[in-house]
Motif scaffolding. Structure first.
Motif, PDB file in Angstrom:
ATOM      1  N   SER A 148      51.260  33.470  34.849  1.00 23.75           N
ATOM      2  CA  SER A 148      51.189  34.739  35.560  1.00 23.75           C
ATOM      3  C   SER A 148      52.575  35.344  35.754  1.00 23.75           C
ATOM      4  O   SER A 148      52.704  36.492  36.172  1.00 23.75           O
ATOM      5  N   TYR A 165      42.765  22.911  46.780  1.00 23.56           N
ATOM      6  CA  TYR A 165      41.967  23.664  45.811  1.00 23.56           C
ATOM      7  C   TYR A 165      41.044  24.616  46.572  1.00 23.56           C
ATOM      8  O   TYR A 165      40.140  24.178  47.288  1.00 23.56           O
ATOM      9  N   ASN A 195      37.070  31.012  45.362  1.00 22.79           N
ATOM     10  CA  ASN A 195      37.180  32.468  45.377  1.00 22.79           C
ATOM     11  C   ASN A 195      36.228  33.057  46.414  1.00 22.79           C
ATOM     12  O   ASN A 195      35.212  32.441  46.781  1.00 22.79           O
ATOM     13  N   TYR A 246      37.070  28.889  38.154  1.00 24.01           N
ATOM     14  CA  TYR A 246      37.932  29.760  37.353  1.00 24.01           C
ATOM     15  C   TYR A 246      38.752  30.723  38.215  1.00 24.01           C
ATOM     16  O   TYR A 246      38.284  31.208  39.246  1.00 24.01           O
ATOM     17  N   GLU A 247      39.951  31.015  37.739  1.00 30.92           N
ATOM     18  CA  GLU A 247      40.806  31.988  38.406  1.00 30.92           C
ATOM     19  C   GLU A 247      40.360  33.393  38.020  1.00 30.92           C
ATOM     20  O   GLU A 247      40.268  33.717  36.831  1.00 30.92           O
ATOM     21  N   THR A 297      41.545  36.241  40.179  1.00 29.81           N
ATOM     22  CA  THR A 297      42.325  37.190  40.977  1.00 29.81           C
ATOM     23  C   THR A 297      43.672  37.533  40.362  1.00 29.81           C
ATOM     24  O   THR A 297      44.411  38.344  40.916  1.00 29.81           O
ATOM     25  N   ASP A 299      43.175  42.552  39.380  1.00 26.78           N
ATOM     26  CA  ASP A 299      42.435  41.319  39.132  1.00 26.78           C
ATOM     27  C   ASP A 299      41.385  41.548  38.045  1.00 26.78           C
ATOM     28  O   ASP A 299      41.340  42.599  37.401  1.00 26.78           O
ATOM     29  N   LYS A 325      41.640  27.532  34.717  1.00 24.16           N
ATOM     30  CA  LYS A 325      41.162  26.884  35.933  1.00 24.16           C
ATOM     31  C   LYS A 325      41.932  27.399  37.138  1.00 24.16           C
ATOM     32  O   LYS A 325      43.132  27.636  37.063  1.00 24.16           O
ATOM     33  N   ILE A 326      41.232  27.584  38.243  1.00 19.36           N
ATOM     34  CA  ILE A 326      41.896  28.054  39.454  1.00 19.36           C
ATOM     35  C   ILE A 326      42.888  26.984  39.915  1.00 19.36           C
ATOM     36  O   ILE A 326      42.529  25.816  40.081  1.00 19.36           O
ATOM     37  N   ARG A 350      46.864  25.471  45.479  1.00 19.49           N
ATOM     38  CA  ARG A 350      47.994  26.099  46.158  1.00 19.49           C
ATOM     39  C   ARG A 350      48.743  25.025  46.933  1.00 19.49           C
ATOM     40  O   ARG A 350      48.132  24.209  47.621  1.00 19.49           O
ATOM     41  N   VAL A 391      44.003  34.057  47.756  1.00 22.56           N
ATOM     42  CA  VAL A 391      42.797  33.254  47.502  1.00 22.56           C
ATOM     43  C   VAL A 391      42.672  32.111  48.502  1.00 22.56           C
ATOM     44  O   VAL A 391      41.647  31.962  49.174  1.00 22.56           O
TER      45      VAL A 391
END
Length: 596
Positions: free
Chosen positions: A152, A271, A274, A313-314, A316, A355, A379-380, A383, A417
């Motif tokens: 990103s 983890y 969303n 899945y990501e 955002t 997004d 994959k998300i 953080r 998120v």
């Protein structure tokens, strides 16, 4: 490659079996098979003597790590190599002696990229040396680079790419091609490790070969990124007062029975899921049934389309890499125009703050099924949050301090998120998928009598709560000085009563605060530092260790500049000498940063 009976010792039936089997084998399986076959052959006395004379290869692993990911991978791969009877030296790039570089024959570099394509703090001096005029020729060097990054960001894996190019320019030969990893790096890193092992074994077949399963075991032992622990939420409290512009959550998690341990300075990976509202809006724009099954990973796990978008899945973040993948499945000419080289600035501006929902509304969907739609998504990622507790003070618990992110962009309300997941949808008693991220680059001094200076505005104060709890439990005698900043004294003084108690007990020696919105002219932590420049420099001269946590783009750079100004002024040094003073502190691990 097909086997032919006329050119091999196999009959037709055996050749057909091998021809069918070989294309299906992974790199790790081929490694195991080659080792298995080699182990079954008897070596001549001369061959054994030659191997004994040569001895096992000396492998040097250098890591550049900001949050600990690269360091963790270096240690795990070092263990695998040692099990394969290689001699392994693992070093932070800070600890490399330049005149030793020419002595290294086998070098593995594992590095992250920080900020806007910059090396992590502990790689800065080595990166500068290697790209400078003093860098030696390395014609005898065999190397490989594993680069960690986040697609990103514009300068994805930039530091690893630069090391890879520069080592080749200096005469080094690639033992195995560079591999660039995104945030979900575990499988990619394992593939690189297997490839490096295979390349080493091509030169040296006398040593036992580790299987791919063993490599995976080294990466995925106990609870980890790929096997997170389901931690019960014990508390979830808003630390800000009524009327604040901010919402900062203090979340306490139970680690009871997990066996997970941590030290102050480490992080927790969480983890998130969303927002269901965003997922449902996304599905409304698509033609597929939310209950359509989709396979989400190499293990064959199947989720419903909606559940996959919710928890796997990501959705955002838009990246250039993602848009390029979508373009291969889409017939939209306007999308191809956006990706043309002439539109690079326009593409960058478009990606900022938008997004997947924005993208679909602007350029339409892609793929012929829900499975093909998700095939391009990543994959998300977990953080990472600095741990704000000491395990000594809070057995079987870990605490985190999370600033909730909410903002408006491109006509829609947006949100972080994980921060809003924790703020809005996580309650005491719920379970969160977590793991511990160890960070050796942000640790209290080994000597508890060493003075420490801590700068942590906002949620950057989190690790210093852990530092102080730990020092109180240990009975540390070293002085401590905290600089904290926020918007308003009344509503935003995070952990105020705790700091007051620590000051009264003498655990915390000094505290200076800056509340930027309470004064006509905004005052930040660096201004408070400059006000106390003489005393700060005296602490530095006494051997104090400095810790900085928080925003990199503004705060950390301003604080760094303030330190240079203080050293320059109070030490009677030139700017170049002041910068060298800080560099020396960094090399001594007396200047550490946890910035993001």
């Amino acid at each position: 490659m097909q086997l032919k009976v006329m050119n091999s010792p196999f009959n037709q039936e055996q050749a057909d079996i091998l021809n069918g089997l070989l294309p299906t084998l992974s790199v790790g399986q081929k490694i195991w098979l080659s080792g298995y076959l080699a182990a079954g052959q008897s070596a001549s006395v001369l061959e054994i003597q030659e191997v004994q004379k040569a001895g096992p290869k000396e492998i040097t692993i250098l890591y550049g790590s900001q949050t600990g990911n690269a360091h963790g991978l270096a240690k795990k791969f070092g263990k695998v190599l040692e099990e394969n009877r290689y001699h392994v030296t693992i070093l932070s790039m800070n600890d490399v002696k330049p005149n030793n570089m020419k002595k290294i024959q086998y070098l593995l570099i594992i590095t992250s990229t920080h900020g806007e394509g910059e090396p992590p703090d502990n790689a800065l001096s080595f990166h500068e040396f290697l790209h400078g005029k003093r860098a030696p020729r390395l014609d005898d060097l065999h190397f490989s680079v594993l680069s960690l990054g986040d697609s990103s960001y514009e300068f994805f894996c930039q530091t690893g790419k630069e090391f890879d190019v520069r080592l080749a320019e200096l005469g080094g030969k690639r033992l195995y091609p560079r591999v660039d990893c995104d945030v979900d790096y575990d499988e990619t890193a394992a593939d690189w490790m297997e490839g490096v092992l295979l390349s080493l074994k091509e030169d040296d077949r006398e040593y036992a070969v580790h299987t791919a399963a063993a490599t995976a075991e080294a990466i995925d032992s106990a609870y980890s990124r790929t096997n997170p622990y389901k931690a019960e939420v014990l508390e979830n409290i808003n630390l800000n007062g009524r009327g604040s512009n901010k919402e900062t959550r203090h979340v306490e998690l139970s680690l009871e029975g997990s066996g997970l341990i941590y030290e102050p300075g480490d992080c927790v990976g969480i983890y998130p899921e969303n927002n269901p509202v965003l997922v449902d809006r996304l599905i409304e724009e698509l033609i597929w049934d939310p209950e359509d099954p989709v396979t989400v990973n190499k293990d064959g796990n199947v989720l419903s389309f909606r559940e996959a978008l919710l928890s796997y899945y990501e959705i955002t973040v838009l990246t250039k890499q993602l848009v390029e993948k979508i373009a291969q499945l889409s017939a939209n000419d306007h999308l191809r125009e956006l990706l043309s080289p002439n539109n690079s600035v326009k593409l960058k501006e478009y990606l900022e703050g938008r997004d997947l929902l924005d993208f679909i509304r602007d350029y339409g969907s892609w793929g012929e099924s829900a499975q093909e739609f998700v095939s391009v998504l990543r994959k998300i990622p977990a953080r990472l949050y600095s741990i704000s507790s000491s395990l000594l003070a809070n057995p079987d618990e870990v605490h985190v301090t999370i600033g909730t992110v909410r903002y408006k962009a491109h006509g829609r309300e947006r949100e972080g998120v994980c921060s809003t997941f924790c703020a809005d949808r996580v309650q005491p008693g719920d379970l969160l998928n977590v793991y511990i991220q160890h960070n050796e680059n942000f640790k209290l001094p080994a000597n508890p009598n060493t003075p420490i200076i801590m700068i942590g505005p906002g949620t950057g104060v989190a690790p210093f709560r852990a530092f102080m709890q730990e020092r109180e439990e240990l009975g540390a005698k070293g002085k401590s000085w905290l600089f904290f900043g926020e918007q308003h004294f009344v509503t935003d003084f995070l952990y105020q009563t705790e700091w007051q108690k620590l000051l009264n007990k003498g655990v915390l020696t000094k505290m200076d605060v800056a509340f930027s919105r309470d004064t006509e002219k905004k005052i930040y932590v660096q201004h408070r530092m400059l006000e106390h420049s003489k005393e700060l420099f005296r602490w530095l001269e006494e051997g104090a260790a400095v810790y900085i946590c928080g925003d990199e783009k503004n705060m950390a750079r301003d604080v760094h500049s303030a330190f240079i100004e203080i050293i320059e002024r109070e030490g009677g040094m030139s700017r170049e000498e002041a910068e060298g003073y800080l560099t020396s502190m960094q090399q001594q691990k007396r200047y550490q940063r946890d910035v993001y």
